[in-house]
Design an enzyme around this catalytic site. Structure first.
Site, mmCIF file in Angstrom:
data_model
loop_
_atom_site.group_PDB
_atom_site.id
_atom_site.type_symbol
_atom_site.label_atom_id
_atom_site.label_comp_id
_atom_site.label_asym_id
_atom_site.label_seq_id
_atom_site.Cartn_x
_atom_site.Cartn_y
_atom_site.Cartn_z
ATOM 1 N N GLU A 1 83.836 22.914 51.609
ATOM 2 C CA GLU A 1 84.432 23.928 50.736
ATOM 3 C C GLU A 1 85.077 25.053 51.547
ATOM 4 O OE1 GLU A 1 81.484 23.187 46.886
ATOM 5 O OE2 GLU A 1 81.008 24.746 48.338
ATOM 6 N N VAL B 1 58.727 40.437 53.066
ATOM 7 C CA VAL B 1 57.476 39.687 53.122
ATOM 8 C C VAL B 1 57.312 39.097 54.519
ATOM 9 C CG1 VAL B 1 56.181 37.730 52.191
ATOM 10 C CG2 VAL B 1 57.584 39.153 50.670
ATOM 11 N N ASP C 1 64.117 25.819 47.608
ATOM 12 C CA ASP C 1 64.419 25.204 48.899
ATOM 13 C C ASP C 1 63.214 25.143 49.830
ATOM 14 O OD1 ASP C 1 66.994 24.918 48.072
ATOM 15 O OD2 ASP C 1 67.810 26.582 49.236
#
Length: 459
Positions: A173, A82, A302
């Site tokens: 992490e 897109v 988001d």
């Protein structure tokens, strides 16, 4: 039947992440035809990407084909890129065509932000896709392999330095997982180096790791990282990244492997809407998740800037994206029924950050703070629940159990061109007195990658 279907209102959903997926699922049996467009053919469980990057899981264990997920829900899937949206003509612009819509759900998410220093991206990749994770895994494992053959102690030291920029959940992490690899998984595999001598350096520009968490949890996270052997440097601003490593002001940290986890920017599709955006490029949506002035366009996940009931921005987490996708579908149904749309209300179930084996910190339902093993167990349960497909859940659970009991990493596969040690030779002097061999090696890797493209990840 095909003619009848073509006469139905067309809902186009851009993005096959959590928000897009839940929007598509909750339009099942609605009087619409649904098309999902994504540049990838799979849905990706992004929260576990760091485990692919650190060789705990394989890509197929955290991703599933979109057609397989959405096929039973009578959803069309298109693999396309897109480039923008023509709001006046109600068209989605593709790199190789276009689509018309009656309702549009934009869930294209976010990408890396280097705060205007995009040239850093080739030296410090971010972690947003399977390709990113496989590339980071390659760089990490290759650093140990090159160090095994390197005889110059200064060059070897640079190869065994790993720098992670950004101490949000992803950075924390990654740092914890890297420390476990070097301290527990790799010792005994190499004869000329001791992987336990690897330096894992976590850099954060503000005073705390996990800055969005309460200070007491942030301190617990820092202590847990330091117990794993991670060097945590807060209040440190990166001023440059190049082939040789990272610069913090005038200080130079020689490092073969640098990972960027410091910032995100909204998908550029948002700019084509011609509406107001926030500082991160997200769309300032109405309470119903629609674009101001365009009630047929919803922005979720988001890419949406929306506030919760407490006035705080809704975080960019998977549960929030799922809830937004569902609410967009509900409001489309209500529009079709002639009913008023409902405002989005975020139910905050909590968030967690895992720090190595059996330790995590988190907050459940905005108020219950957790740390240590109970937080890790809650994190595991949540992530297993959100994984798509029984096979993925079973495979991940078995791999986690195996890794927890043995410290072994079952996905230590290196892809891409084989490095040539004869291309690693002394270059320019480094500020700390070492040599620039890393610069030459990195350049050689880029050259080799252009000659021999990395095959797609299949394991």
């Amino acid at each position: 039947m095909k003619a009848n279907r073509e006469s139905l209102p067309h809902v186009v959903i851009l993005g096959g992440g959590f928000a897009g997926l839940y929007a598509a699922r909750h339009l099942y049996k609605a009087p619409v035809r649904v098309t999902v467009v994504d540049r990838h053919n799979h849905h990706l469980f992004q929260p576990l990407l760091y485990q692919v990057a650190t060789a705990t899981l394989s890509p197929s264990e955290i991703a599933a084909p979109l057609r397989g997920i959405l096929g039973p829900h009578d959803v069309s899937v298109l693999l396309a890129d897109v480039t923008g949206v023509d709001t006046a003509g109600k068209r989605v612009l593709l790199a190789d065509g276009e689509l018309t819509y009656d309702f549009l759900v934009i869930a294209t998410g976010a990408t890396h932000s280097y705060f205007g220093n995009d040239q850093w991206s080739k030296y410090a990749p971010g972690l947003k896709s399977i390709e990113d994770a496989v590339e980071i895994r390659r760089r990490i494992l290759m650093a140990f392999e090159l160090a095994e053959r390197e005889t110059d102690p200064e060059v070897r030291r640079a190869l065994l330095n790993f720098v992670i920029i950004g101490a949000g959940p992803t950075g924390v992490e990654l740092a914890g997982a890297l420390a476990e690899i070097s301290r527990h998984s790799l010792p005994g595999d190499f004869k000329n180096i001791d992987p336990r001598q690897a330096r894992i350096i976590l850099i954060e520009g503000v005073k705390n790791v996990l800055p969005v968490y309460p200070e007491d949890l942030s301190l617990k996270a820092r202590r847990a990282l330091e117990e794993l052997g991670v060097e945590v440097r807060t209040g440190a601003r990166v001023t440059n990244i190049d082939e040789t490593g990272v610069f913090i002001g005038d200080e130079h940290l020689p490092a073969r492997t640098v990972v960027w986890a410091a910032g995100v920017a909204a998908s550029p599709v948002a700019r084509s809407l011609g509406v107001e955006l926030d500082r991160a490029g997200r769309v300032l949506v109405a309470p119903e998740l629609t674009v101001p002035g365009h009630e047929d366009i919803f922005v979720v996940g988001d890419l949406a800037s929306v506030k919760g009931d407490d006035g705080k921005p809704v975080p960019g987490l998977a549960p929030a994206a799922m809830q937004m996708g569902k609410q967009a579908a509900v409001n489309i149904r209500r529009r079709l029924e002639g009913k008023p749309m409902q405002p989005f209300k975020y139910w905050d179930r909590g968030s967690y950050a895992v720090i190595g084996r059996g330790h995590a910190v988190g907050i459940a339902f905005r108020r219950f703070k957790q740390s240590g093993f109970p937080a890790w167990a809650a994190w595991l349960l949540i992530h297993i629940t959100f994984l798509i497909g029984f096979r993925s859940r079973l495979a991940v659970l078995l791999n986690w159990a195996y890794s927890y009991l043995t410290f072994a990493k079952s996905a230590r596969i290196i892809t891409g061109p084989t490095p040539r040690l004869d291309l690693v030779k002394p270059g320019r002097a480094l500020p700390d007195g070492g040599t620039g061999a890393v610069e030459v090696e990195a350049t050689a890797q880029v050259h080799a990658s252009r000659q021999a493209p990395t095959p797609p990840a299949t394991h």
